[in-house]
Design a protein around this motif. Structure first.
Motif, mmCIF file in Angstrom:
data_model
loop_
_atom_site.group_PDB
_atom_site.id
_atom_site.type_symbol
_atom_site.label_atom_id
_atom_site.label_comp_id
_atom_site.label_asym_id
_atom_site.label_seq_id
_atom_site.Cartn_x
_atom_site.Cartn_y
_atom_site.Cartn_z
ATOM 1 N N GLY A 1 0.792 -1.232 0.000
ATOM 2 C CA GLY A 1 0.000 0.000 0.000
ATOM 3 C C GLY A 1 0.820 1.274 0.000
ATOM 4 O O GLY A 1 0.262 2.367 -0.087
ATOM 5 N N GLN A 2 2.124 1.165 0.108
ATOM 6 C CA GLN A 2 2.999 2.344 0.108
ATOM 7 C C GLN A 2 3.644 2.506 -1.262
ATOM 8 O O GLN A 2 3.844 1.532 -1.974
ATOM 9 C CB GLN A 2 4.103 2.205 1.158
ATOM 10 C CG GLN A 2 3.628 2.251 2.569
ATOM 11 C CD GLN A 2 3.312 3.659 3.044
ATOM 12 O OE1 GLN A 2 3.258 4.619 2.285
ATOM 13 N NE2 GLN A 2 3.099 3.790 4.333
ATOM 14 N N SER A 3 3.955 3.736 -1.596
ATOM 15 C CA SER A 3 4.714 4.048 -2.797
ATOM 16 C C SER A 3 5.718 5.130 -2.429
ATOM 17 O O SER A 3 5.614 5.757 -1.368
ATOM 18 C CB SER A 3 3.787 4.556 -3.906
ATOM 19 O OG SER A 3 3.273 5.837 -3.565
ATOM 20 N N CYS A 4 6.682 5.329 -3.305
ATOM 21 C CA CYS A 4 7.650 6.399 -3.044
ATOM 22 C C CYS A 4 6.929 7.731 -2.886
ATOM 23 O O CYS A 4 7.246 8.523 -2.003
ATOM 24 C CB CYS A 4 8.683 6.468 -4.171
ATOM 25 S SG CYS A 4 9.844 5.076 -4.182
ATOM 26 N N GLY A 5 5.925 7.957 -3.713
ATOM 27 C CA GLY A 5 5.166 9.208 -3.647
ATOM 28 C C GLY A 5 4.395 9.369 -2.353
ATOM 29 O O GLY A 5 4.352 10.459 -1.773
ATOM 30 N N ASN B 1 11.516 8.938 11.187
ATOM 31 C CA ASN B 1 12.676 8.060 10.993
ATOM 32 C C ASN B 1 12.289 6.777 10.266
ATOM 33 O O ASN B 1 13.010 6.307 9.387
ATOM 34 C CB ASN B 1 13.342 7.746 12.330
ATOM 35 C CG ASN B 1 14.126 8.918 12.859
ATOM 36 O OD1 ASN B 1 14.624 9.751 12.112
ATOM 37 N ND2 ASN B 1 14.239 8.995 14.175
ATOM 38 N N ASP B 2 11.141 6.204 10.622
ATOM 39 C CA ASP B 2 10.671 4.990 9.963
ATOM 40 C C ASP B 2 10.405 5.244 8.475
ATOM 41 O O ASP B 2 10.829 4.467 7.614
ATOM 42 C CB ASP B 2 9.412 4.471 10.656
ATOM 43 C CG ASP B 2 8.911 3.172 10.062
ATOM 44 O OD1 ASP B 2 9.722 2.229 9.920
ATOM 45 O OD2 ASP B 2 7.711 3.095 9.728
ATOM 46 N N LEU B 3 9.710 6.336 8.181
ATOM 47 C CA LEU B 3 9.421 6.670 6.786
ATOM 48 C C LEU B 3 10.701 6.951 6.002
ATOM 49 O O LEU B 3 10.840 6.526 4.857
ATOM 50 C CB LEU B 3 8.490 7.884 6.711
ATOM 51 C CG LEU B 3 7.057 7.651 7.148
ATOM 52 C CD1 LEU B 3 6.323 8.974 7.311
ATOM 53 C CD2 LEU B 3 6.342 6.747 6.152
ATOM 54 N N LEU B 4 11.624 7.653 6.621
ATOM 55 C CA LEU B 4 12.885 7.962 5.949
ATOM 56 C C LEU B 4 13.669 6.686 5.656
ATOM 57 O O LEU B 4 14.226 6.532 4.569
ATOM 58 C CB LEU B 4 13.710 8.925 6.802
ATOM 59 C CG LEU B 4 14.925 9.552 6.138
ATOM 60 C CD1 LEU B 4 14.551 10.290 4.868
ATOM 61 C CD2 LEU B 4 15.609 10.498 7.110
ATOM 62 N N ASN B 5 13.677 5.752 6.598
ATOM 63 C CA ASN B 5 14.344 4.465 6.358
ATOM 64 C C ASN B 5 13.687 3.710 5.207
ATOM 65 O O ASN B 5 14.380 3.111 4.376
ATOM 66 C CB ASN B 5 14.339 3.609 7.628
ATOM 67 C CG ASN B 5 15.349 4.090 8.633
ATOM 68 O OD1 ASN B 5 16.372 4.668 8.291
ATOM 69 N ND2 ASN B 5 15.063 3.858 9.899
ATOM 70 N N GLN B 6 12.360 3.719 5.150
ATOM 71 C CA GLN B 6 11.659 3.067 4.042
ATOM 72 C C GLN B 6 11.999 3.740 2.720
ATOM 73 O O GLN B 6 12.283 3.069 1.723
ATOM 74 C CB GLN B 6 10.153 3.128 4.258
ATOM 75 C CG GLN B 6 9.640 2.253 5.376
ATOM 76 C CD GLN B 6 8.148 2.442 5.592
ATOM 77 O OE1 GLN B 6 7.409 2.764 4.656
ATOM 78 N NE2 GLN B 6 7.696 2.252 6.822
ATOM 79 N N TYR B 7 11.971 5.069 2.715
ATOM 80 C CA TYR B 7 12.217 5.862 1.499
ATOM 81 C C TYR B 7 13.620 5.613 0.973
ATOM 82 O O TYR B 7 13.821 5.354 -0.214
ATOM 83 C CB TYR B 7 12.020 7.341 1.852
ATOM 84 C CG TYR B 7 12.014 8.279 0.678
ATOM 85 C CD1 TYR B 7 10.854 8.458 -0.079
ATOM 86 C CD2 TYR B 7 13.147 9.018 0.340
ATOM 87 C CE1 TYR B 7 10.839 9.336 -1.144
ATOM 88 C CE2 TYR B 7 13.122 9.905 -0.723
ATOM 89 C CZ TYR B 7 11.961 10.056 -1.460
ATOM 90 O OH TYR B 7 11.948 10.934 -2.522
ATOM 91 N N LEU B 8 14.598 5.649 1.856
ATOM 92 C CA LEU B 8 15.977 5.435 1.433
ATOM 93 C C LEU B 8 16.248 3.967 1.110
ATOM 94 O O LEU B 8 16.957 3.662 0.153
ATOM 95 C CB LEU B 8 16.945 5.932 2.518
ATOM 96 C CG LEU B 8 16.916 7.434 2.774
ATOM 97 C CD1 LEU B 8 17.781 7.782 3.971
ATOM 98 C CD2 LEU B 8 17.341 8.213 1.546
#
Length: 95
Positions: free
Chosen positions: A39-43, A82-89
């Motif tokens: 359900g997640q995307s980079c956007g 921090n969690d979102l940033l880890n996922q994004y990177l």
């Protein structure tokens, strides 16, 4: 917004510097991009990071990393950021 971008760049540079630490002998040590949660995307992750940027969360991340105190709501925002940033990177959305 600039603080958020600066944080992303700093984390990307730091994680890039650490990629060589612990690689397999003879290999690049690069595990490749990690898949995003369902359900997640980079956007969608970037949108949520932007929302947290507008709330001033990067300054709270910096305060927490310097030993500053945060209330429960601020701590939750920092943990989410921090969690979102880890996922994004990890998914290499930044490249």
């Amino acid at each position: 917004m600039m603080r958020g971008c600066r944080a992303v760049v700093l984390v990307a540079a730091f994680s890039g510097a650490l990629q060589g630490c612990g690689g397999a002998a003879g290999g690049s040590g690069d595990p490749g991009a990690r898949p995003l949660p369902p359900g997640q995307s980079c956007g969608s992750i970037r949108s949520e990071l932007n929302r947290l940027d507008s709330k001033g969360v990067p300054a709270q991340v910096e305060r927490a990393s310097n030993g500053g105190k945060l209330n429960a709501t601020q701590r939750a925002d920092v943990d989410k950021y921090n969690d979102l940033l880890n996922q994004y990177l990890g998914a290499r959305c930044h490249v």
